[in-house]
Write a protein that holds these residues in place. Structure first.
Motif: not given
Length: 433
Positions: A370-386
């Protein structure tokens, strides 16, 4: 309608129907919900406390607050005035970091600037200089939750009774009831700010609005919608009708997400009661964006999942986190349209923090195209916190406030308050006197 748009709309409608059916099967009882297990990150509590120390030094002052121990939070409109929203952030954070003196000082300033409904005027210049009259519902909700925290701290022995005459439990109850009476649009007639022909239990942006003359299709700000708070309000006061406000808010969000042009799962800054975007004069076309209002929806829904593992929250977070996880935390920009396209080419800690809130809390996000999101999860919870940590303190009131609130949630400085030992209302009647 294109095939892709039809598929998207069908998916949203299916989600909405599933959510309503599930909600109908739930028996409302706060004790039935358990706090979600979202302790899936390594974090440094000292970093959160440092952010709190810097926030206080930057935005809290006694200047222009009136007689000591009154204190105020600067920012929101300019660097010399106070908005009720900021005062509420300060109260909520003061309970999180056990600063009772600051909590009382901020509360005294609030008490000196209440309107006829017992809610704080939204914009204050110098002491008792009202620049913007009427209340803002998001501030009222955060203040009420802060008072409930203070009440539970006194009852558990963590804090002493206020030396300034506040009965935190009574004050919390009066605040919750004032919100219920003046900022919830009940079915049919009432309150004065709302509509007389609405479905009911919509959250009004403030007590001085006049929807009947200005917004005949209703208007609500989903970034004010605070379902975790409402579950606490119900348990604290014994008014279980707060569940209807939870159901209605999630319903409006689901209707907004069912728009065939919305592949992101995001919501807009302002909405009508039927979920359609609502343009307001001060935002213009940006009223329809995931913007400087709407992004807070992610934090408030993340708190609902964190405290209650609420299935409605899980469904919304999975969509929002699926989108931002597929964008990648390093690529999150300021403001998005609902087709997933960034409006600006710069990042801010405000938008970073809210994207991170969704990714941190979501139980099962799926990759999104969708738009900028291209169908592959690049970030999880730890990356979010960091990412929130690395955003750093900027000296910007709105950015730093929401970075700190996000860190406080992620590091459990805002745990679910224990109100289960109270008899509903704790002997306090449901009145607005």
């Amino acid at each position: 309608m294109s095939s892709a748009a039809g598929d998207t709309m069908n998916t949203r409608i299916a989600k909405f129907i599933t959510m309503i059916v599930f909600a109908a099967l739930l028996v409302f009882a706060t004790s039935q919900h358990t706090q979600a297990d979202v302790s899936k990150i390594a974090y440094d509590a000292a970093t959160t406390f440092d952010a709190w120390t810097m926030w206080k030094a930057s935005f809290v002052s006694t200047e222009g607050a009136g007689e000591w121990p009154r204190q105020r939070v600067y920012g929101g409109i300019d660097e010399t005035s106070t908005v009720s929203e900021g005062q509420a952030y300060g109260m909520l954070l003061a309970t999180a970091f056990d600063d009772q003196e600051l909590f009382d000082g901020l509360s005294l300033f609030v008490a000196d600037h209440l309107n006829q409904n017992g809610l704080m005027h939204w914009h204050i210049g110098g002491y008792q200089q009202i620049l913007g009259s009427g209340a803002a519902t998001d501030a009222d909700l955060d203040m009420a939750m802060a008072m409930i925290y203070a009440c539970t701290k006194v009852n558990s022995g963590q804090w002493t009774a206020s030396p300034y005459g506040f009965n935190y439990c009574n004050t919390a109850t009066h605040l919750v009831n004032a919100i219920w009476l003046n900022a919830v649009d009940h079915p049919g007639v009432g309150p004065a700010a709302g509509l007389d022909d609405n479905k009911g239990y919509e959250l009004i942006p403030g007590d001085s609005w006049y929807l009947k003359g200005e917004y005949t299709n209703g208007i609500t700000n989903l970034s004010y919608f605070s379902p975790a708070y409402f579950r606490i309000f119900a348990a604290f006061t014994g008014n279980t009708d707060w569940q209807y406000v939870i159901d209605r808010g999630y319903e409006i969000a689901a209707l907004a997400q069912a728009n065939p042009n919305n592949c992101s799962g995001l919501v807009s800054n302002w909405n009508q009661y039927n979920g359609a975007p609502q343009v307001v004069p001060w935002h213009g076309e940006s009223s329809e964006l995931w913007g400087w209002d709407a992004a807070r929806y992610a934090w408030r829904v993340a708190l609902d999942y964190h405290w209650y593992a609420a299935p409605e929250a899980a469904a919304d977070l999975n969509e929002i986190a699926g989108f931002f996880g597929s964008v990648g935390m390093d690529n999150v920009m300021a403001e998005y349209d609902l087709s997933g396209n960034p409006i600006n080419n710069y990042a801010t800690s405000y938008f970073t923090s809210h994207a991170a809130s969704a990714i941190w809390a979501a139980p099962n996000p799926a990759p999104t195209v969708c738009g900028q999101a291209q169908g592959q999860l690049l970030s999880g919870s730890q990356h979010a916190y960091d990412s929130v940590v690395n955003a750093g303190h900027t000296g910007s009131y709105f950015n730093d406030s929401w970075r700190l609130l996000t860190l406080a949630m992620m590091t459990n400085e805002l745990p679910k308050p224990d109100v289960q030992h109270f008899t509903p209302g704790n002997g306090i009647t449901l009145t607005n006197n």
